[in-house]
Design an enzyme around this catalytic site. Structure first.
Site, mmCIF file in Angstrom:
data_model
loop_
_atom_site.group_PDB
_atom_site.id
_atom_site.type_symbol
_atom_site.label_atom_id
_atom_site.label_comp_id
_atom_site.label_asym_id
_atom_site.label_seq_id
_atom_site.Cartn_x
_atom_site.Cartn_y
_atom_site.Cartn_z
ATOM 1 N N ASP A 199 0.841 -1.207 0.000
ATOM 2 C CA ASP A 199 0.000 0.000 0.000
ATOM 3 C C ASP A 199 0.874 1.255 0.000
ATOM 4 O O ASP A 199 1.978 1.256 -0.537
ATOM 5 C CB ASP A 199 -0.977 -0.065 1.178
ATOM 6 C CG ASP A 199 -0.258 -0.284 2.510
ATOM 7 O OD1 ASP A 199 0.889 0.209 2.671
ATOM 8 O OD2 ASP A 199 -0.819 -0.958 3.390
ATOM 9 N N SER A 200 0.377 2.331 0.593
ATOM 10 C CA SER A 200 1.114 3.606 0.521
ATOM 11 C C SER A 200 2.499 3.523 1.164
ATOM 12 O O SER A 200 3.406 4.249 0.767
ATOM 13 C CB SER A 200 0.312 4.726 1.195
ATOM 14 O OG SER A 200 -0.005 4.366 2.525
#
Lengths: 242, 242
Positions: free
Chosen positions: B10-11
């Site tokens: 993810d981020s």
């Protein structure tokens, strides 16, 4: 699947993935859009780079890079008769080697964006200080590179780019536009400080934007998370992933 | 030609190529040895990651990565009924989604090194401060993630790694070993500071070293410049480039 941007060059390219490096900045700006791959070979000149060409960029590959930066010359321009003599390549040969590299890349893919980058300027005092910090009294007494000679190589690189109609970054000239470029952009008279890396990154952005390969305009590979409906995620993926 | 190490997540993975990021540090340490590619999708949970799996890692590819890190959970663990609810995935499903991702990667290549990384701990106060800095009085009144719940996801991730015999990084536990981890490692209660990035990098080095994929031991792709004879360069390239 994604376009690839390959950075081909010497130590200034190899070190571009260090923290604050221009390669890192490029990779981050193309996140989710293109892969930035480093093919940097510290100490290499264009003569030695030719040996790698067919291995790094095989002819007939279905996955040729979308763009390649060619960033040599700092070692070619090492002076004959000084301590880095073995890396020296005469300027005429340097230019012809660059031409061979460009020719090979265009044979790989005529659509490939090929960008030439000149060597940076040389801070001769910085080179001498760096040598003394390493070798003390045994350090070289004369610099193994001069700014003037690096400028001749840079000019030949720019001339070739113009002749072939290629985009280029004249780093040698660009850096010297700034007051105090010697310490501002170079940390040992040759390699780049974080500010020096920023200049290369900005110049690369300028070139890529002009060539229609701007990071902003390239599409995301998959939907931004805000476009995904939590209750019906499949919908957002239908177009790109069907 | 070179082995690939793919960072899927993810981020926290997407941002790993920012200056000082753990992805950058990995890429630099594998310079001239392996390519480190980011496949980080900010905001994504494991449910949405499944839609990308066949696109990012096609079955039957001749060029499967040598290693893939799977680093999800921070969004799955967003609480139901709070402001990030649309990202929430129940923990049982999170674990099964991870299992599906691992299964797919092992189908791509049974030799692939698959590494599971747990979500980091959550600094709930830091999340609230961050929300107030963005939205002022309109900010959420209760944190959208808690450290306790992130810990449950982390435990399920570790349990799965143990069950499948995979190497893992228990970031949730590791970070909390240090005094003041809340501000030391997290800059908004969730994403990583430079020191937080260092922890991930160190843990990745530990895992890769143990798995026989240490950057030091992997061979250089081409000769170091000091091995090249200036008068007879071909000799150095004969073995690797014939």
């Amino acid at each position: 699947m994604r376009p690839q941007i390959v950075l081909f060059g010497d130590s200034i390219t190899e070190q571009s993935f260090r923290s604050g490096g221009w390669g890192t900045a490029l990779a981050d700006s193309y996140s989710r859009k293109a892969d930035v791959l480093v093919r940097g070979y510290g100490g290499y000149n264009t003569r030695w780079a030719l040996f790698l060409l067919h291995h790094l960029f095989p002819l007939g590959s279905a996955n040729s890079p979308a763009a390649v930066t060619i960033f040599f010359g700092a070692n070619d321009a090492a002076l004959s008769g000084r301590t880095s003599e073995r890396q020296h390549v005469p300027v005429e040969e340097y230019k012809e080697n660059l031409r061979k590299i460009v020719h090979h890349l265009k044979q790989c893919s005529s659509a490939m964006l090929v960008v030439l980058i000149t060597p940076p300027p040389i801070d001769e005092g910085g080179r001498m200080e760096y040598a003394r910090s390493l070798y003390g009294d045994k350090a070289m007494k004369e610099p193994e590179r001069t700014n003037e000679v690096a400028g001749v190589y840079a000019k030949n690189c720019v001339d070739l780019a113009k002749e072939l109609g290629l985009p280029f970054v004249d780093l040698w000239s660009k850096m010297q536009e700034a007051e105090g470029w010697q310490k501002k952009f170079l940390n040992d008279g040759l390699h780049l400080t974080p500010e020096g890396n920023s200049i290369v990154f900005q110049e690369m952005q300028r070139v890529f934007n002009k060539a229609g390969l701007s990071a902003e305009e390239l599409p995301y590979d998959f939907p931004h998370h805000s476009e995904i409906d939590g209750k019906n995620p499949r919908k957002a993926f239908r177009i790109q992933c069907s």
